[in-house]
Design a protein around this motif. Sequence first.
Motif, mmCIF file in Angstrom:
data_model
loop_
_atom_site.group_PDB
_atom_site.id
_atom_site.type_symbol
_atom_site.label_atom_id
_atom_site.label_comp_id
_atom_site.label_asym_id
_atom_site.label_seq_id
_atom_site.Cartn_x
_atom_site.Cartn_y
_atom_site.Cartn_z
ATOM 1 N N PRO A 345 0.800 -1.230 0.000
ATOM 2 C CA PRO A 345 0.000 0.000 0.000
ATOM 3 C C PRO A 345 0.832 1.279 0.000
ATOM 4 C CG PRO A 345 0.008 -0.987 2.179
ATOM 5 C CD PRO A 345 0.731 -1.943 1.282
ATOM 6 N N HIS A 346 2.102 1.177 0.404
ATOM 7 C CA HIS A 346 2.922 2.389 0.534
ATOM 8 C C HIS A 346 4.039 2.461 -0.489
ATOM 9 C CE1 HIS A 346 5.211 -0.712 2.409
ATOM 10 N NE2 HIS A 346 6.164 0.076 2.832
ATOM 11 N N GLN A 347 4.210 1.393 -1.282
ATOM 12 C CA GLN A 347 5.333 1.373 -2.220
ATOM 13 C C GLN A 347 4.895 0.932 -3.608
ATOM 14 O OE1 GLN A 347 8.276 -1.151 -0.358
ATOM 15 N NE2 GLN A 347 9.147 0.546 0.817
ATOM 16 N N LEU A 348 5.464 1.596 -4.605
ATOM 17 C CA LEU A 348 5.287 1.188 -5.993
ATOM 18 C C LEU A 348 6.321 0.101 -6.298
ATOM 19 C CD1 LEU A 348 4.942 4.830 -7.336
ATOM 20 C CD2 LEU A 348 3.115 3.120 -7.170
ATOM 21 N N PRO A 349 6.284 -0.505 -7.481
ATOM 22 C CA PRO A 349 7.308 -1.501 -7.804
ATOM 23 C C PRO A 349 8.714 -0.946 -7.578
ATOM 24 C CG PRO A 349 5.589 -1.528 -9.455
ATOM 25 C CD PRO A 349 5.274 -0.374 -8.550
ATOM 26 N N GLY A 350 9.583 -1.812 -7.019
ATOM 27 C CA GLY A 350 10.949 -1.381 -6.737
ATOM 28 C C GLY A 350 11.100 -0.673 -5.411
ATOM 29 N N GLY A 351 10.072 -0.738 -4.574
ATOM 30 C CA GLY A 351 10.182 -0.167 -3.238
ATOM 31 C C GLY A 351 10.125 1.343 -3.210
ATOM 32 N N LYS A 362 6.931 8.318 -13.071
ATOM 33 C CA LYS A 362 7.554 7.250 -13.873
ATOM 34 C C LYS A 362 6.529 6.154 -14.179
ATOM 35 C CE LYS A 362 10.406 4.354 -15.708
ATOM 36 N NZ LYS A 362 10.729 4.514 -17.133
ATOM 37 N N VAL A 363 5.770 5.773 -13.155
ATOM 38 C CA VAL A 363 4.736 4.753 -13.339
ATOM 39 C C VAL A 363 3.664 5.260 -14.307
ATOM 40 C CG1 VAL A 363 2.863 3.552 -12.148
ATOM 41 C CG2 VAL A 363 5.142 3.591 -11.144
ATOM 42 N N ALA A 364 3.274 6.511 -14.136
ATOM 43 C CA ALA A 364 2.223 7.079 -14.996
ATOM 44 C C ALA A 364 2.660 7.086 -16.461
ATOM 45 C CB ALA A 364 1.881 8.490 -14.533
ATOM 46 N N ASP A 365 3.957 7.301 -16.695
ATOM 47 C CA ASP A 365 4.491 7.269 -18.066
ATOM 48 C C ASP A 365 4.210 5.930 -18.733
ATOM 49 O OD1 ASP A 365 5.529 9.673 -18.407
ATOM 50 O OD2 ASP A 365 7.641 9.115 -18.080
ATOM 51 N N VAL A 366 4.355 4.875 -17.948
ATOM 52 C CA VAL A 366 4.206 3.525 -18.495
ATOM 53 C C VAL A 366 2.750 3.080 -18.485
ATOM 54 C CG1 VAL A 366 4.904 1.103 -18.172
ATOM 55 C CG2 VAL A 366 6.552 2.940 -17.758
ATOM 56 N N VAL A 497 4.648 -8.807 -19.411
ATOM 57 C CA VAL A 497 4.443 -8.131 -18.126
ATOM 58 C C VAL A 497 5.796 -7.914 -17.451
ATOM 59 C CG1 VAL A 497 3.309 -8.252 -15.877
ATOM 60 C CG2 VAL A 497 2.184 -9.232 -17.885
ATOM 61 N N PHE A 498 6.652 -8.928 -17.506
ATOM 62 C CA PHE A 498 7.970 -8.801 -16.868
ATOM 63 C C PHE A 498 8.777 -7.676 -17.523
ATOM 64 C CE2 PHE A 498 12.433 -9.958 -16.069
ATOM 65 C CZ PHE A 498 12.397 -10.026 -14.687
ATOM 66 N N ALA A 499 8.676 -7.584 -18.838
ATOM 67 C CA ALA A 499 9.406 -6.514 -19.535
ATOM 68 C C ALA A 499 8.948 -5.148 -19.018
ATOM 69 C CB ALA A 499 9.188 -6.635 -21.042
ATOM 70 N N GLU A 500 7.650 -5.025 -18.783
ATOM 71 C CA GLU A 500 7.138 -3.748 -18.250
ATOM 72 C C GLU A 500 7.614 -3.537 -16.803
ATOM 73 O OE1 GLU A 500 3.034 -2.629 -19.256
ATOM 74 O OE2 GLU A 500 2.765 -2.162 -17.126
ATOM 75 N N LEU A 501 7.641 -4.620 -16.044
ATOM 76 C CA LEU A 501 8.111 -4.525 -14.656
ATOM 77 C C LEU A 501 9.562 -4.033 -14.604
ATOM 78 C CD1 LEU A 501 7.843 -5.010 -11.585
ATOM 79 C CD2 LEU A 501 8.263 -7.430 -12.003
ATOM 80 N N THR A 502 10.394 -4.511 -15.532
ATOM 81 C CA THR A 502 11.803 -4.079 -15.528
ATOM 82 C C THR A 502 11.920 -2.600 -15.898
ATOM 83 O OG1 THR A 502 12.199 -4.689 -17.840
ATOM 84 C CG2 THR A 502 12.612 -6.383 -16.177
ATOM 85 N N ASP A 503 10.906 -2.079 -16.561
ATOM 86 C CA ASP A 503 10.896 -0.656 -16.902
ATOM 87 C C ASP A 503 10.481 0.187 -15.695
ATOM 88 O OD1 ASP A 503 11.058 1.579 -18.430
ATOM 89 O OD2 ASP A 503 9.179 1.278 -19.505
ATOM 90 N N VAL A 504 9.529 -0.337 -14.922
ATOM 91 C CA VAL A 504 8.958 0.425 -13.811
ATOM 92 C C VAL A 504 9.771 0.252 -12.528
ATOM 93 C CG1 VAL A 504 6.912 0.568 -12.338
ATOM 94 C CG2 VAL A 504 6.651 0.357 -14.795
ATOM 95 N N ASN A 505 10.387 -0.910 -12.361
ATOM 96 C CA ASN A 505 11.139 -1.222 -11.140
ATOM 97 C C ASN A 505 12.634 -1.084 -11.427
ATOM 98 O OD1 ASN A 505 12.552 -2.419 -9.073
ATOM 99 N ND2 ASN A 505 11.234 -4.229 -8.910
ATOM 100 N N PRO A 506 13.289 -0.036 -10.914
ATOM 101 C CA PRO A 506 14.708 0.167 -11.226
ATOM 102 C C PRO A 506 15.603 -0.975 -10.747
ATOM 103 C CG PRO A 506 13.883 1.877 -9.722
ATOM 104 C CD PRO A 506 12.723 1.005 -10.072
ATOM 105 N N GLY A 510 17.171 -3.980 -16.788
ATOM 106 C CA GLY A 510 18.202 -4.756 -17.486
ATOM 107 C C GLY A 510 17.966 -6.253 -17.465
ATOM 108 N N MET A 511 17.059 -6.730 -16.617
ATOM 109 C CA MET A 511 16.772 -8.173 -16.592
ATOM 110 C C MET A 511 15.857 -8.533 -17.767
ATOM 111 S SD MET A 511 15.947 -8.982 -12.618
ATOM 112 C CE MET A 511 17.068 -8.600 -11.285
ATOM 113 N N SER A 512 15.878 -9.796 -18.142
ATOM 114 C CA SER A 512 14.987 -10.261 -19.208
ATOM 115 C C SER A 512 14.765 -11.759 -19.056
ATOM 116 C CB SER A 512 15.612 -10.002 -20.579
ATOM 117 O OG SER A 512 16.750 -10.836 -20.740
ATOM 118 N N TYR A 513 13.686 -12.257 -19.660
ATOM 119 C CA TYR A 513 13.429 -13.697 -19.640
ATOM 120 C C TYR A 513 14.588 -14.456 -20.289
ATOM 121 C CZ TYR A 513 8.674 -14.240 -17.821
ATOM 122 O OH TYR A 513 7.579 -14.332 -17.005
ATOM 123 N N GLU A 514 15.080 -13.917 -21.410
ATOM 124 C CA GLU A 514 16.183 -14.594 -22.098
ATOM 125 C C GLU A 514 17.407 -14.629 -21.193
ATOM 126 O OE1 GLU A 514 14.555 -11.940 -23.353
ATOM 127 O OE2 GLU A 514 13.262 -13.018 -24.764
#
Length: 656
Positions: A345-351, A362-366, A497-506, A510-514
């Motif tokens: 409730p108090h933190q966005l992705p990445g704490g 940053k979140v709103a951008d995405v 979804v993970f690709a978007e998470l890596t964009d929103v969570n600093p 740089g991480m990826s499924y591959e």
Amino acid sequence: MNEPREDTKSICPLCAVGCSVRYDETTGRARGWPGAPVNANGELCPKGIAAFDVFDDEDRLTRPLMRRDGDLEPVFWNEAYDRIEREFERIITEHGPDALAFLGAPHCTNEENYLFGKLARSLGTNNVDNRARLCHDSTVSAMEERLGSGGMTNSIAGLTETGVFLIIGSNPADQQPVAFDSYVRPAVNGGAHLIHIDPRANTTTRLADTHIAPRPGTDALVVALFVKTILDEGLVDEEFVADRTEEFAAFAAAVGEMDGETLAERAGVDSTKIQAAARAFGGAERAAVVAGTGVEGDDPDDSATADALLNLLLLTGNLGKRGAGMNLFRGLNNEQGACDAGALPHQLPGGRPVADAAARAKVADVWGVEPPAAPGPTEIDLVRGFGEEIRGAFVLGENPAVTKLGTENVARGLRSLDFLLVQDVTHTETTAHADVVLPAGIWSEKAGTVTNIDRQVQRMRALESPPGAARSDFEVLCALGERLVGDGFDYENPQEVFAELTDVNPQYAGMSYEGIGTGSQRWPFPAGADEGTDVLHRGEFANGERRAPFVPVPLGESSDEDTDELVLLTGSRSGDVAATTMGSGMGRVDETLTIHPADADARGVADGERVVVESATGRVELTVEISESIRRGSVFVHAGIAEPLLGAGRTHVRIS
Ligand code: SF4
């Protein structure tokens, strides 16, 4: 019957160690393989080997259910979605988005928790939380406050280099067996010293050189005695203290005024034994704390033990180097990831705090939607608001009817909601109150990522399909997002979804499924790195500061042994299959209450007798096991059975 299981690599769902598993067609059970990120020799514990045994198909929900004339009846997905859409829209229109609560799950994947948080915030509320924080609230808060991160400071693999272990409030030999047997045990067998602080002797204690069984509720006193010995005997790492800490002089002066003998007496421990253990800790080149939920205080704000442990590590220079640090051994498989993904409730992705305008932007951008700025209530307060300010709830793979504060109160709250949506794999005490129940996939039917205790992100793969009309949580969350929000939920697969998470969570940038493949990537993940960072706080702390503060620890009076109540200790025992399936059901657990002979005598209960154990929140019936392995003043109950008794912080119980 489900489709046959594929021989595909996935991650064990039964604890936060994150061992790699695949289905063995010959035995019908799980097996590991050499070269896996955590269980590098293919080792699995008995729980992990049984990971595929958990649910028989006949227990599974296979159709959406909707309440009509008081009964839950099977319906088609579209009927269920239509009802959810109508009810959510009505509640938001009549009461506003903060009349909704979203209770997420630390055994769901990162992608699912991310979508869950995105759904809540896109609807206009920060009323989203998950159970992970209930387990380690005060410790994580203390670490975030002082170090800038609540993540485990070191890697499990680095523990093979540890010279002295201080294991406190934790029984990793039973609860995180592969981490213990593959990393801690070899270090101890190679000469490392193990100090175990726990009111109850257990499997971990068998390997310990020193067992300290303090009076329940006095762990902070014991750690303060370690600190006092280290200061009194000149075992301080002066270079580290000068270079990486602040507020030392005032802290040392306060410790100097402590009366060690009085503290030892209050904790019910032998001061000579503590001093010897403290000398070992202070004299080690690399000393590591391994902490579990047992270090949590009486309430979520009571971080005395966690703060005392951080003082000890700062004093001895045991942060920012291998084989040392504050190693928080979590229980549920994706506790770390659920928080990383922003199901808080108090933190966005990445704490990042929701109150931080730059983080929201940053979140709103995405997302195309800006999250609200005011933090939402914790899960405890959300549940307390059921039927009052909270009119509707979405419960994802959890069972708050038995896992939250006060079984009867929560049941009453669930009944008084205008609308309750539950997504789970079987019927539970919570689905009994639901207006709509959506059938979900178990762990082996899911694709996505999970993040283990030492911050390694690994991929789960679907080994089979959900039975009947059941659908994966990913699929359902996308469908609900499209219906309730519109744009922003049109994902082909969890990878997107993970690709978007890596964009929103600093932390995940740089991480990826591959890149993860069948291995792992660890946060923080520096740009251009093949691997993540195994040791946090080298050079500077995670908050960007060079120095971390010493914090005085309040050492209030403890009266545990003077009351009729006993302190409840929980955990698992070797060989249990206690947790589950990425759903909320429960496997086999034992129904024993372990109690000291003197406490049993005082209450007139006999070995083997059935008794009722009550706390402020609920009651359970258990069989008495009298044992000197437990400290007087406390009782032990398996975590899976104890849930109705548990509130926030330390729990006290009575026996009748
Ligand atoms: Fe599964 Fe944990 Fe056992 Fe590893 S240690 S096999 S993750 S239960």
